[in-house]
Design an enzyme around this catalytic site. Sequence first.
Site, PDB file in Angstrom:
ATOM      1  N   LEU A  33       0.814  -1.223   0.000  1.00  9.63           N
ATOM      2  CA  LEU A  33       0.000   0.000   0.000  1.00  9.63           C
ATOM      3  C   LEU A  33       0.842   1.265   0.000  1.00  9.63           C
ATOM      4  O   LEU A  33       1.906   1.331   0.610  1.00  9.63           O
ATOM      5  CB  LEU A  33      -0.919  -0.003   1.230  1.00  9.63           C
ATOM      6  N   HIS A  34       0.329   2.285  -0.695  1.00  7.89           N
ATOM      7  CA  HIS A  34       0.969   3.601  -0.742  1.00  7.89           C
ATOM      8  C   HIS A  34      -0.129   4.655  -0.610  1.00  7.89           C
ATOM      9  O   HIS A  34      -1.315   4.308  -0.427  1.00  7.89           O
ATOM     10  CB  HIS A  34       1.770   3.753  -2.037  1.00  7.89           C
ATOM     11  N   HIS A  37      -3.464   4.198  -2.501  1.00  4.83           N
ATOM     12  CA  HIS A  37      -4.443   3.316  -1.848  1.00  4.83           C
ATOM     13  C   HIS A  37      -5.084   4.021  -0.647  1.00  4.83           C
ATOM     14  O   HIS A  37      -6.297   3.922  -0.432  1.00  4.83           O
ATOM     15  CB  HIS A  37      -3.760   2.047  -1.331  1.00  4.83           C
ATOM     16  N   GLN A 148      -8.687   6.382 -10.259  1.00  3.16           N
ATOM     17  CA  GLN A 148      -8.725   6.840 -11.651  1.00  3.16           C
ATOM     18  C   GLN A 148      -7.435   6.454 -12.378  1.00  3.16           C
ATOM     19  O   GLN A 148      -7.387   6.415 -13.602  1.00  3.16           O
ATOM     20  CB  GLN A 148      -8.949   8.365 -11.658  1.00  3.16           C
ATOM     21  N   LYS A 149      -6.407   6.134 -11.604  1.00  2.00           N
ATOM     22  CA  LYS A 149      -5.152   5.722 -12.231  1.00  2.00           C
ATOM     23  C   LYS A 149      -5.374   4.549 -13.179  1.00  2.00           C
ATOM     24  O   LYS A 149      -4.799   4.491 -14.256  1.00  2.00           O
ATOM     25  CB  LYS A 149      -4.151   5.328 -11.161  1.00  2.00           C
ATOM     26  N   ASP A 150      -6.235   3.598 -12.758  1.00  2.00           N
ATOM     27  CA  ASP A 150      -6.546   2.452 -13.610  1.00  2.00           C
ATOM     28  C   ASP A 150      -7.853   2.759 -14.342  1.00  2.00           C
ATOM     29  O   ASP A 150      -8.905   2.178 -14.047  1.00  2.00           O
ATOM     30  CB  ASP A 150      -6.660   1.190 -12.756  1.00  2.00           C
ATOM     31  N   GLN A 153      -9.727  -0.064 -16.127  1.00  2.00           N
ATOM     32  CA  GLN A 153     -10.329  -0.950 -15.125  1.00  2.00           C
ATOM     33  C   GLN A 153     -11.642  -0.362 -14.605  1.00  2.00           C
ATOM     34  O   GLN A 153     -12.646  -1.066 -14.449  1.00  2.00           O
ATOM     35  CB  GLN A 153      -9.339  -1.134 -13.970  1.00  2.00           C
ATOM     36  N   VAL A 176      -3.136   9.846  -7.284  1.00  2.00           N
ATOM     37  CA  VAL A 176      -2.180  10.433  -6.345  1.00  2.00           C
ATOM     38  C   VAL A 176      -0.786  10.268  -6.946  1.00  2.00           C
ATOM     39  O   VAL A 176      -0.436   9.175  -7.421  1.00  2.00           O
ATOM     40  CB  VAL A 176      -2.269   9.757  -4.963  1.00  2.00           C
ATOM     41  N   SER A 185       2.455   3.897  -7.658  1.00  2.58           N
ATOM     42  CA  SER A 185       2.104   2.535  -8.035  1.00  2.58           C
ATOM     43  C   SER A 185       2.970   1.587  -7.219  1.00  2.58           C
ATOM     44  O   SER A 185       4.137   1.883  -6.953  1.00  2.58           O
ATOM     45  CB  SER A 185       2.395   2.324  -9.524  1.00  2.58           C
TER      46      SER A 185
HETATM   47  P1  AMP Z   1      -3.741  -2.155  -6.866  1.00  7.94           P
HETATM   48  O1  AMP Z   1      -3.312  -2.521  -5.484  1.00  7.94           O
HETATM   49  O2  AMP Z   1      -2.635  -1.669  -7.734  1.00  7.94           O
HETATM   50  O3  AMP Z   1      -4.618  -3.198  -7.508  1.00  7.94           O
HETATM   51  O4  AMP Z   1      -4.670  -0.878  -6.698  1.00  7.94           O
HETATM   52  C1  AMP Z   1      -5.799  -0.904  -5.858  1.00  7.94           C
HETATM   53  C2  AMP Z   1      -6.614   0.323  -6.092  1.00  7.94           C
HETATM   54  O5  AMP Z   1      -5.833   1.486  -5.798  1.00  7.94           O
HETATM   55  C3  AMP Z   1      -7.093   0.475  -7.544  1.00  7.94           C
HETATM   56  O6  AMP Z   1      -8.426   0.956  -7.543  1.00  7.94           O
HETATM   57  C4  AMP Z   1      -6.143   1.491  -8.089  1.00  7.94           C
HETATM   58  O7  AMP Z   1      -6.687   2.242  -9.157  1.00  7.94           O
HETATM   59  C5  AMP Z   1      -5.904   2.372  -6.886  1.00  7.94           C
HETATM   60  N1  AMP Z   1      -4.663   3.117  -7.041  1.00  7.94           N
HETATM   61  C6  AMP Z   1      -3.428   2.603  -7.291  1.00  7.94           C
HETATM   62  N2  AMP Z   1      -2.532   3.603  -7.440  1.00  7.94           N
HETATM   63  C7  AMP Z   1      -3.211   4.762  -7.291  1.00  7.94           C
HETATM   64  C8  AMP Z   1      -2.835   6.145  -7.338  1.00  7.94           C
HETATM   65  N3  AMP Z   1      -1.591   6.529  -7.597  1.00  7.94           N
HETATM   66  N4  AMP Z   1      -3.798   7.069  -7.139  1.00  7.94           N
HETATM   67  C9  AMP Z   1      -5.084   6.675  -6.905  1.00  7.94           C
HETATM   68  N5  AMP Z   1      -5.491   5.402  -6.840  1.00  7.94           N
HETATM   69  C10 AMP Z   1      -4.576   4.449  -7.032  1.00  7.94           C
END
Ligand code: AMP
Length: 281
Positions: A33-34, A37, A148-150, A153, A176, A185
């Site tokens: 997580l960052h 998330h 919104q990054k994805d 998706q 973010v 990411s």
């Molecule tokens: P992931 O763990 O990469 O599957 O991401 C989980 C959720 O966090 C997804 O809905 C992503 O779109 C969101 N997410 C990942 N990186 C960011 C970011 N930089 N800004 C906003 N949402 C993010």
Amino acid sequence: MKICATIPEARAACRDARANRKRLGLVPTMGALHEGHLSLVRAAKAQCDAVAVSIFVNPTQFGPTEDLSKYPRQFDHDCRLLEKEGVEILFAPPVEEIYPGGEVTWVLVEGLSEKLDGRSRPGHFRGVTTIVSKLFHILEPEAAFFGQKDAAQLAVIRRMVQDLNFPVEIVACPIVREPDGLAMSSRNAYLNREERGRALVLQRSLQHAQQEFQTGERIAVKLIYAAKEVFAREPKVALDYFEIVDPDTLDSVERISQKTLVAVAAYVGSTRLIDNIVLNP
Ligand code: AMP
């Protein structure tokens, strides 16, 4: 925070939370997580009475040559972050709990799943929609928060929710970024120092397209051409796609006359990164 590893435990915890209060918000993640998330968690906290987060590195959304085995995992650190945010429920099942073996049922959003990242990553969105459907059935949230990054998706999930009548509100949260503009990411952890510098080309290409748009350019291919010139100056980064599309259908647009998604994916070394902006005339 209640940490649940099994489906019955997680189902019971979410039902309890919804019985006492009203609106349960879900934030699905793959962990590591960052702040991106955590922004979703904070949005869920603000809009819901209780928040559940899932951490599951979903094998069915990874292709055979992709980074499933080396995907970053830092469960204890993630738990501390989520505790601090006041998350009530964490669902972190082992793979066998979700896929005991022999599954033959999938959720597939036809057409949309083959666009943008779906074109470069065959089967990826089928894995995403299948796991998100499972999470919706198990946890029964009223709202689910996605980044919104994805952007592709998000379009695929919105369409699935509409077509399959899931009683879940889909909430999109802004991208973010790191102070220098790189979209956060979990995969940024793969980048070495040189690659970390080169990765900024994604953001630069989007900004360049946005500047052209702001000076009046509305023809998509001209913006794409301008963005590709930015990539040409960073030859060690391999462009996967730079597309200008309708944010709901993900179909290419010729002329930007309404809200439009500008999306990019590129390989920095072996790390595939994505980013996007939305243009609004
Ligand atoms: P992931 O763990 O990469 O599957 O991401 C989980 C959720 O966090 C997804 O809905 C992503 O779109 C969101 N997410 C990942 N990186 C960011 C970011 N930089 N800004 C906003 N949402 C993010």
